[in-house]
Motif scaffolding. Structure first.
Motif, PDB file in Angstrom:
ATOM      1  N   HIS A  51      15.914  -4.616   4.802  1.00 12.64           N
ATOM      2  CA  HIS A  51      15.973  -3.215   5.243  1.00 12.64           C
ATOM      3  C   HIS A  51      14.582  -2.582   5.204  1.00 12.64           C
ATOM      4  O   HIS A  51      14.109  -2.161   4.149  1.00 12.64           O
ATOM      5  CB  HIS A  51      16.933  -2.430   4.327  1.00 12.64           C
ATOM      6  CG  HIS A  51      17.185  -1.016   4.771  1.00 12.64           C
ATOM      7  ND1 HIS A  51      18.388  -0.375   4.558  1.00 12.64           N
ATOM      8  CD2 HIS A  51      16.409  -0.107   5.398  1.00 12.64           C
ATOM      9  CE1 HIS A  51      18.333   0.851   5.039  1.00 12.64           C
ATOM     10  NE2 HIS A  51      17.125   1.052   5.544  1.00 12.64           N
ATOM     11  N   HIS A  53      11.534  -0.200   7.817  1.00 18.16           N
ATOM     12  CA  HIS A  53      11.254   0.579   9.034  1.00 18.16           C
ATOM     13  C   HIS A  53       9.762   0.451   9.320  1.00 18.16           C
ATOM     14  O   HIS A  53       8.942   1.104   8.674  1.00 18.16           O
ATOM     15  CB  HIS A  53      11.645   2.039   8.826  1.00 18.16           C
ATOM     16  CG  HIS A  53      13.084   2.203   8.472  1.00 18.16           C
ATOM     17  ND1 HIS A  53      14.084   2.090   9.410  1.00 18.16           N
ATOM     18  CD2 HIS A  53      13.703   2.412   7.291  1.00 18.16           C
ATOM     19  CE1 HIS A  53      15.256   2.250   8.809  1.00 18.16           C
ATOM     20  NE2 HIS A  53      15.067   2.433   7.530  1.00 18.16           N
ATOM     21  N   LYS A 172      22.522  -1.094  13.883  1.00 17.52           N
ATOM     22  CA  LYS A 172      22.504  -0.249  12.692  1.00 17.52           C
ATOM     23  C   LYS A 172      23.313   0.999  12.994  1.00 17.52           C
ATOM     24  O   LYS A 172      23.128   1.612  14.036  1.00 17.52           O
ATOM     25  CB  LYS A 172      21.049   0.134  12.378  1.00 17.52           C
ATOM     26  CG  LYS A 172      20.858   1.332  11.460  1.00 17.52           C
ATOM     27  CD  LYS A 172      21.095   0.987  10.024  1.00 17.52           C
ATOM     28  CE  LYS A 172      20.728   2.127   9.082  1.00 17.52           C
ATOM     29  NZ  LYS A 172      19.312   2.434   9.065  1.00 17.52           N
ATOM     30  N   HIS A 233      22.162   1.199   1.061  1.00 19.96           N
ATOM     31  CA  HIS A 233      22.126   2.250   0.017  1.00 19.96           C
ATOM     32  C   HIS A 233      23.409   2.202  -0.832  1.00 19.96           C
ATOM     33  O   HIS A 233      23.359   1.895  -1.994  1.00 19.96           O
ATOM     34  CB  HIS A 233      21.909   3.664   0.559  1.00 19.96           C
ATOM     35  CG  HIS A 233      20.910   3.767   1.669  1.00 19.96           C
ATOM     36  ND1 HIS A 233      19.588   3.410   1.501  1.00 19.96           N
ATOM     37  CD2 HIS A 233      21.024   4.153   2.977  1.00 19.96           C
ATOM     38  CE1 HIS A 233      18.936   3.584   2.634  1.00 19.96           C
ATOM     39  NE2 HIS A 233      19.776   4.026   3.548  1.00 19.96           N
ATOM     40  N   ASP A 303      14.096  -0.304   2.240  1.00 18.91           N
ATOM     41  CA  ASP A 303      13.930   0.912   3.045  1.00 18.91           C
ATOM     42  C   ASP A 303      12.444   1.274   3.168  1.00 18.91           C
ATOM     43  O   ASP A 303      12.112   2.437   3.364  1.00 18.91           O
ATOM     44  CB  ASP A 303      14.717   2.083   2.434  1.00 18.91           C
ATOM     45  CG  ASP A 303      15.232   3.049   3.493  1.00 18.91           C
ATOM     46  OD1 ASP A 303      14.976   2.827   4.689  1.00 18.91           O
ATOM     47  OD2 ASP A 303      15.880   4.049   3.121  1.00 18.91           O
TER      48      ASP A 303
HETATM   49 ZN   LIG Z   1      16.584   2.925   6.207  1.00 21.73          ZN
END
Ligand SMILES: [Zn+2]
Length: 396
Positions: A51, A53, A172, A233, A303
């Motif tokens: 995960h 970005h 996603k 999460h 993340d």
């Molecule tokens: Zn994310």
């Protein structure tokens, strides 16, 4: 190429002193060595972060993460994305799955796959999100030129098909609001049951797994019931929900460090976002450790996205999986290698150091599967990705 006489943890277990031989991007042979000639060193598989970005500001200092993509050309953004990927690679992360991808990340993936530059493996999940959903609210409402949203089952199905045509590896979705988006609340429902199950149905029909961002109990339950493949999460997960996820083989990426960093109050985060983060952090502290005991598979997902959660903190997250969730070091390390490979559907090629697998591995000081505290960037001796030395020096 070869390393010899070095202790191997292959993604599941310690195999003792080994010789590892590889040719190009393939491990040819792993054999046991008569003795450990490199006593303080071990080999583990390349780390997989499920995960991230990539497309965020990668320069020094802080910029407003909402406006940066609006005032920066796409060409320039790609360079920032690459810089993030290299930062992760230096600490041993050889595979990154981007969970808010579009053409830019697909382009980075494709260029690295054909060896234009030596870089980590990239997988992309493109977003299918609703109007006023978590993903939509990273773009201020006054901006007309925004990423596509989909509302209602038919539009959802169409957007899944659009991303399949673009070459996305997965989809996603978000089933709750989020922390860093603005104007929404964590409790906002993102998508109805019908929309979620339509997206999952279409994605699975086109061989794409679905990762679901979810913070609240209702959104975790909606994602599980809708048949997604991974919970991202899962901040408010309860024991019952964790057991339900486990029964369906749905994994969890708890993204611990980013929330810890946000609530520390040391980052330039707006009050609105800080309040959302603090509320979630409180619930997570109260229940996640207990909820995940004997629960679903927990995998590495950081993340990472630039300033709030810089790339290169992946090893911190693996240590947090042990220190905050009471996973054993070996469980956490499996969650960052062999089990993560399964989540991204590359278990036949990645996440293991064995003959026939891709030549992705990390030489480290110590034995992190026994003592997770040793898993730190300063203990990374060498990183081999796609068969090439991309960081450090191989022990001679
Ligand atoms: Zn994310």
């Amino acid at each position: 190429m070869k390393v010899s006489g070095i202790t191997l943890w292959d993604g599941s277990e310690e195999l003792g002193p080994s010789n590892i031989e590889w040719d190009g991007d393939k491990i040819k042979e792993v054999s046991s060595a008569p003795k450990d000639t490199k006593q303080n060193y071990s080999v583990i598989p390349g780390i997989i972060d499920t995960h991230v970005h990539l497309i965020h500001y990668a320069g020094a200092g802080y910029v407003d993460y909402l406006t940066w993509p609006l005032v920066t050309s796409k060409y320039e953004q790609v360079i920032h994305g690459l810089a993030h990927a290299y930062k992760a690679l230096k600490v041993g992360v050889t595979t990154l799955r981007d969970l808010a991808a579009e053409e830019l990340q697909i382009g980075i993936r494709n260029a690295l796959d054909i060896g234009v530059l030596d870089g980590p493996r990239i997988l992309v999940h493109c977003p299918v999100g609703m109007t006023a959903g978590h993903g939509d609210l990273f773009t201020p409402p006054t901006i007309k030129d925004r990423r596509p949203t989909a509302d209602g089952p038919d539009e959802c199905r169409k957007l899944v098909r659009y991303w399949a045509r673009m070459g996305s590896d997965g989809i996603k979705i978000t089933t709750s609001g989020g922390v860093l988006s603005t104007g929404d609340k964590n409790e906002w429902r993102n998508y109805t049951k019908e929309e979620i199950s339509t997206i999952v149905d279409e994605a699975h029909a086109l061989s794409m797994p679905v990762a679901a961002h979810c913070h609240t109990e209702a959104s975790i339950e909606a994602a599980i019931d809708g048949g997604v493949d991974s919970l991202e999460h899962a901040t408010s997960i309860t024991y019952e929900l964790a057991q339900k996820a486990k029964k369906k083989g749905i994994t969890v990426a708890p993204t611990l460090t980013i929330l810890d960093r946000i609530v520390s109050g040391k980052l330039p985060i707006k009050e609105e976002n800080l309040v959302k983060a603090r509320n979630l952090h409180k619930v997570r502290t109260e229940r996640m450790k207990d909820a995940l005991r004997d629960g679903p598979t927990v995998v590495l997902g950081t993340d990472s996205g630039g300033q709030i959660m810089p790339f290169g903190l992946q090893l911190d997250e693996i240590r947090a999986m042990v220190n905050e969730l009471a996973l054993t070091p070996e469980q956490a390390l499996k969650g960052a290698t062999s089990l993560a490979a399964k989540v991204i559907r590359r278990e036949d090629k990645l996440g293991k150091v064995a003959a026939g697998y891709a030549a992705d591995f990390v030489v480290v000081k110590g034995k992190p599967w026994k003592n997770i505290d040793e898993l730190r960037p300063e203990n990374v001796v060498a990183v081999v990705c796609r068969g090439k030395l991309v960081a450090g020096q191989l022990p001679s």
